[in-house]
Design a protein around this motif. Structure first.
Motif, PDB file in Angstrom:
ATOM      1  N   ILE A 294      -7.493  -1.169   3.714  1.00  0.00           N
ATOM      2  CA  ILE A 294      -6.695  -0.159   4.401  1.00  0.00           C
ATOM      3  C   ILE A 294      -7.370   1.199   4.321  1.00  0.00           C
ATOM      4  O   ILE A 294      -8.085   1.502   3.370  1.00  0.00           O
ATOM      5  CB  ILE A 294      -5.266  -0.078   3.836  1.00  0.00           C
ATOM      6  N   GLN A 295      -7.126   2.016   5.341  1.00  0.00           N
ATOM      7  CA  GLN A 295      -7.681   3.359   5.409  1.00  0.00           C
ATOM      8  C   GLN A 295      -6.602   4.432   5.416  1.00  0.00           C
ATOM      9  O   GLN A 295      -6.889   5.613   5.539  1.00  0.00           O
ATOM     10  CB  GLN A 295      -8.574   3.506   6.644  1.00  0.00           C
ATOM     11  N   SER A 296      -5.345   4.023   5.313  1.00  0.00           N
ATOM     12  CA  SER A 296      -4.238   4.980   5.235  1.00  0.00           C
ATOM     13  C   SER A 296      -3.121   4.357   4.412  1.00  0.00           C
ATOM     14  O   SER A 296      -3.052   3.137   4.252  1.00  0.00           O
ATOM     15  CB  SER A 296      -3.725   5.347   6.637  1.00  0.00           C
ATOM     16  N   GLY A 297      -2.255   5.210   3.892  1.00  0.00           N
ATOM     17  CA  GLY A 297      -1.120   4.719   3.133  1.00  0.00           C
ATOM     18  C   GLY A 297       0.093   4.441   3.981  1.00  0.00           C
ATOM     19  O   GLY A 297       1.101   3.920   3.502  1.00  0.00           O
ATOM     20  N   SER A 298      -0.003   4.784   5.277  1.00  0.00           N
ATOM     21  CA  SER A 298       1.132   4.637   6.190  1.00  0.00           C
ATOM     22  C   SER A 298       0.963   3.505   7.188  1.00  0.00           C
ATOM     23  O   SER A 298       1.946   3.023   7.755  1.00  0.00           O
ATOM     24  CB  SER A 298       1.330   5.944   6.969  1.00  0.00           C
TER      25      SER A 298
ATOM     26  N   THR B 156       2.034   0.291  -0.072  1.00  0.00           N
ATOM     27  CA  THR B 156       2.263   1.592  -0.707  1.00  0.00           C
ATOM     28  C   THR B 156       3.496   1.548  -1.595  1.00  0.00           C
ATOM     29  O   THR B 156       3.494   2.070  -2.714  1.00  0.00           O
ATOM     30  CB  THR B 156       2.412   2.673   0.374  1.00  0.00           C
ATOM     31  N   THR B 157       4.548   0.903  -1.102  1.00  0.00           N
ATOM     32  CA  THR B 157       5.771   0.772  -1.898  1.00  0.00           C
ATOM     33  C   THR B 157       5.507  -0.011  -3.176  1.00  0.00           C
ATOM     34  O   THR B 157       5.926   0.388  -4.271  1.00  0.00           O
ATOM     35  CB  THR B 157       6.869   0.078  -1.075  1.00  0.00           C
ATOM     36  N   TYR B 158       4.799  -1.120  -3.038  1.00  0.00           N
ATOM     37  CA  TYR B 158       4.481  -1.923  -4.222  1.00  0.00           C
ATOM     38  C   TYR B 158       3.681  -1.095  -5.225  1.00  0.00           C
ATOM     39  O   TYR B 158       3.962  -1.104  -6.430  1.00  0.00           O
ATOM     40  CB  TYR B 158       3.685  -3.163  -3.827  1.00  0.00           C
ATOM     41  N   ALA B 159       2.683  -0.360  -4.754  1.00  0.00           N
ATOM     42  CA  ALA B 159       1.793   0.387  -5.643  1.00  0.00           C
ATOM     43  C   ALA B 159       2.533   1.493  -6.390  1.00  0.00           C
ATOM     44  O   ALA B 159       2.315   1.687  -7.596  1.00  0.00           O
ATOM     45  CB  ALA B 159       0.626   0.961  -4.850  1.00  0.00           C
ATOM     46  N   VAL B 160       3.409   2.237  -5.702  1.00  0.00           N
ATOM     47  CA  VAL B 160       4.109   3.330  -6.392  1.00  0.00           C
ATOM     48  C   VAL B 160       5.162   2.790  -7.350  1.00  0.00           C
ATOM     49  O   VAL B 160       5.378   3.351  -8.430  1.00  0.00           O
ATOM     50  CB  VAL B 160       4.741   4.325  -5.390  1.00  0.00           C
ATOM     51  N   LEU B 161       5.833   1.703  -6.978  1.00  0.00           N
ATOM     52  CA  LEU B 161       6.802   1.107  -7.895  1.00  0.00           C
ATOM     53  C   LEU B 161       6.099   0.526  -9.120  1.00  0.00           C
ATOM     54  O   LEU B 161       6.599   0.619 -10.246  1.00  0.00           O
ATOM     55  CB  LEU B 161       7.610   0.023  -7.181  1.00  0.00           C
TER      56      LEU B 161
ATOM     57  N   LEU C  64       3.207   9.575  -0.901  1.00  0.00           N
ATOM     58  CA  LEU C  64       3.329   8.647  -2.025  1.00  0.00           C
ATOM     59  C   LEU C  64       1.972   8.042  -2.371  1.00  0.00           C
ATOM     60  O   LEU C  64       1.623   7.903  -3.549  1.00  0.00           O
ATOM     61  CB  LEU C  64       4.334   7.543  -1.684  1.00  0.00           C
ATOM     62  N   ALA C  65       1.198   7.687  -1.342  1.00  0.00           N
ATOM     63  CA  ALA C  65      -0.142   7.146  -1.589  1.00  0.00           C
ATOM     64  C   ALA C  65      -1.031   8.178  -2.277  1.00  0.00           C
ATOM     65  O   ALA C  65      -1.814   7.842  -3.178  1.00  0.00           O
ATOM     66  CB  ALA C  65      -0.768   6.681  -0.276  1.00  0.00           C
ATOM     67  N   ASP C  66      -0.903   9.439  -1.866  1.00  0.00           N
ATOM     68  CA  ASP C  66      -1.700  10.504  -2.477  1.00  0.00           C
ATOM     69  C   ASP C  66      -1.392  10.662  -3.971  1.00  0.00           C
ATOM     70  O   ASP C  66      -2.259  11.066  -4.747  1.00  0.00           O
ATOM     71  CB  ASP C  66      -1.445  11.831  -1.760  1.00  0.00           C
TER      72      ASP C  66
ATOM     73  N   SER D  60      -5.310   5.995  -0.125  1.00  0.00           N
ATOM     74  CA  SER D  60      -5.242   4.611   0.344  1.00  0.00           C
ATOM     75  C   SER D  60      -6.175   3.684  -0.436  1.00  0.00           C
ATOM     76  O   SER D  60      -5.859   2.504  -0.641  1.00  0.00           O
ATOM     77  CB  SER D  60      -5.589   4.548   1.835  1.00  0.00           C
ATOM     78  N   TYR D  61      -7.330   4.207  -0.888  1.00  0.00           N
ATOM     79  CA  TYR D  61      -8.255   3.378  -1.664  1.00  0.00           C
ATOM     80  C   TYR D  61      -7.589   2.908  -2.956  1.00  0.00           C
ATOM     81  O   TYR D  61      -7.711   1.744  -3.351  1.00  0.00           O
ATOM     82  CB  TYR D  61      -9.536   4.148  -1.991  1.00  0.00           C
ATOM     83  N   ALA D  62      -6.867   3.827  -3.612  1.00  0.00           N
ATOM     84  CA  ALA D  62      -6.191   3.468  -4.859  1.00  0.00           C
ATOM     85  C   ALA D  62      -5.089   2.446  -4.606  1.00  0.00           C
ATOM     86  O   ALA D  62      -4.908   1.508  -5.391  1.00  0.00           O
ATOM     87  CB  ALA D  62      -5.611   4.722  -5.517  1.00  0.00           C
ATOM     88  N   VAL D  63      -4.351   2.623  -3.502  1.00  0.00           N
ATOM     89  CA  VAL D  63      -3.318   1.645  -3.143  1.00  0.00           C
ATOM     90  C   VAL D  63      -3.944   0.268  -2.946  1.00  0.00           C
ATOM     91  O   VAL D  63      -3.453  -0.749  -3.446  1.00  0.00           O
ATOM     92  CB  VAL D  63      -2.568   2.079  -1.862  1.00  0.00           C
ATOM     93  N   ALA D  64      -5.066   0.236  -2.200  1.00  0.00           N
ATOM     94  CA  ALA D  64      -5.743  -1.036  -1.933  1.00  0.00           C
ATOM     95  C   ALA D  64      -6.203  -1.713  -3.221  1.00  0.00           C
ATOM     96  O   ALA D  64      -6.050  -2.926  -3.382  1.00  0.00           O
ATOM     97  CB  ALA D  64      -6.932  -0.806  -1.001  1.00  0.00           C
TER      98      ALA D  64
END
Length: 465
Positions: free
Chosen positions: A314-318, A117-122, A287-289, A294-298
């Motif tokens: 993954i099924q959650s961002g946490s 999640t951190t990687y994806a938002v950054l 942040l994942a939302d 979570s799908y977008a993060v994956a």
């Protein structure tokens, strides 16, 4: 204790497969990813271990042995018993394997999902992005009475908006000359305060915090702490106050609303550091939302590190619930995250906790005089899911080099897994001259989050038009 040979490897693989296909929780129906068989390497001669720094290259040179599925050139690591169903991978920065066991088995990484999640938002927003919370009005300003005749509106998706930020907004309204509102406080439905997912409760908390006579003791303490941590003690009003005649509501912005100013959160890099240090589930899900869940993060992770759903699902961002990631995929993610951070003149320590130095989940681990500051990592814990999960991944610093590591432990007691991780990391450090602290000066997480600010749509706010 030295492990036995092939028969146990077959049993280990069987249980890994059984665990993955049978490990479900109520309400979750998505299919579990397939697991790849463990390939047992042929035995090769042991590499003689020495204590000299010159031996470092030999230890990670690629000469491997096989002991019950453990690939390493270090005899003591080959002989170390690994608990539960586990995936372990430790590599030098240039990609040479120090030790590997079950790294292609998809396991539950627990809160190590937050690394993704951190990687994806950054990657998406950048480390300097700030979440805006906009303050609007549809009313007219009476300077003689310091009153807005109309409503105040609040819109924004800041996931860390809390008591002190609400008081900061009251402080700014007072600085503009606004002390009363003849109307209501209205927030949009994407606004959250104090990690509360209910817009209605967030609106009520915001209204109570803006008005000094209704402000809670917790809000007052948060404001006083903020004044200190922000370094603006003398510049901020001790007790800001904005009174409202109306109530709080949740609805959309009207077309005639005028923007007064914007409250901007601390930069994303600081938010990520706090989220990772405390392993905050609400914050990571929010942040994942922002990315689409979570799908977008994956998808962002899969596309950028070159893995498929079989290795990263993954099924959650946490990290809550059933997630499946291989140690090998997590290692690739660490490398890509590390490289991206370098492009911003940052390191893993800028977004992950440093053991024994930062507050949070690693505050009391690797905290002795000789190991403090030598491990940068992300923890993960699920006491019941998948029969007990604990994980630890990040970076190890030693006197003879720096290494990336992933340890996924599953199907066992969390306390026992953590004890294994602590001793295992220390054991690895011992093979390379011992632990060595990184060059790092800790900054209070409260100070990091106090780096918020106010901005205006132009150089001088106009509220009387």
């Amino acid at each position: 204790m030295i492990r036995s040979n092939c028969p146990k490897v077959v049993v280990f693989s069987f249980f890994a497969l059984f665990l993955t296909f049978s490990g479900t929780t109520p309400g979750q129906t998505s299919p579990k990813p397939l697991l790849q068989d463990i390939v047992v390497q042929k035995d090769e001669p042991l590499v003689r271990r020495t204590a000299s720094s010159a031996a470092t290259a030999d230890i990670v040179s690629g000469s491997m042995i096989s002991a019950n599925g453990i690939r390493t050139s270090i005899p003591i690591l080959a002989e170390t018993s690994i608990p539960g169903i586990s995936g372990i991978l430790v590599e030098s920065l240039d990609g040479k394997i120090v030790v590997e066991s079950g790294s292609n088995i998809p396991l539950n990484p627990a809160s190590n999902v937050k690394v993704a999640t951190t990687y994806a938002v950054l990657k998406t927003f950048g480390p300097n992005y700030r979440f805006p919370t906009n303050i609007w009005t549809d009313g007219a300003y009476d300077e003689s009475t310091a009153t807005i005749h109309g409503n105040i509106y609040v819109s924004g998706k800041d996931p860390i908006f809390a008591f002190e930020h609400a008081v900061f907004i009251a402080n700014e309204l007072n600085r503009m000359g606004i002390r009363a509102v003849q109307g209501d406080l209205i927030i949009t439905d994407n606004f959250a305060m104090n990690h509360n997912s209910s817009p209605v409760r967030s609106a009520a908390a915001m209204l109570a915090t803006l008005e000094a006579s209704k402000r809670s003791a917790a809000a007052s303490r948060a404001w006083n702490n903020y004044r200190v941590h922000s370094g603006r003690l003398a510049q901020l009003i001790e007790i800001p106050n904005v009174s409202f005649t109306g109530s709080s509501y949740v609805q959309s912005l009207p077309s005639n609303a005028k923007l007064l100013f914007t409250h901007e959160s601390a930069p994303m890099r600081e938010i990520a550091k706090v989220m990772m240090s405390y392993s905050n589930n609400f914050l990571s899900e929010r942040l994942a939302d922002m990315l689409g869940g979570s799908y977008a993060v994956a998808r962002i992770v899969q596309q950028n590190i070159g893995v498929g759903p079989m290795e990263f699902s993954i099924q959650s961002g946490s990290g809550l619930g059933i997630n499946r990631v291989t140690a090998s995929a997590m290692m690739k993610l660490l490398r890509v995250l590390r490289k991206d951070l370098e492009s911003h003149k940052m390191t893993l320590a800028d977004v992950m906790p440093v053991a024994g130095m930062d507050a949070g989940t690693l505050a009391s681990r690797f905290s002795t005089d000789f190991s403090r500051g030598s491990v940068i990592g992300k923890t993960g814990t699920l006491a019941r899911t998948d029969n007990g999960v604990s994980s630890l991944a990040g970076e190890i610093n030693t006197r003879n080099g720096r290494f990336l590591f992933v340890i996924f432990n599953q199907r066992g007691g969390v306390a026992g897994f953590r004890s294994f991780q602590n001793s295992y990391v220390s054991l690895i450090q011992g093979q390379f001259g011992g632990a060595s602290p990184i060059n790092y000066v800790p900054v209070s997480l409260d100070v990091r989050l106090a780096k918020n600010r106010i901005s205006y749509p132009d150089s001088r706010p106009r509220i009387s038009e």
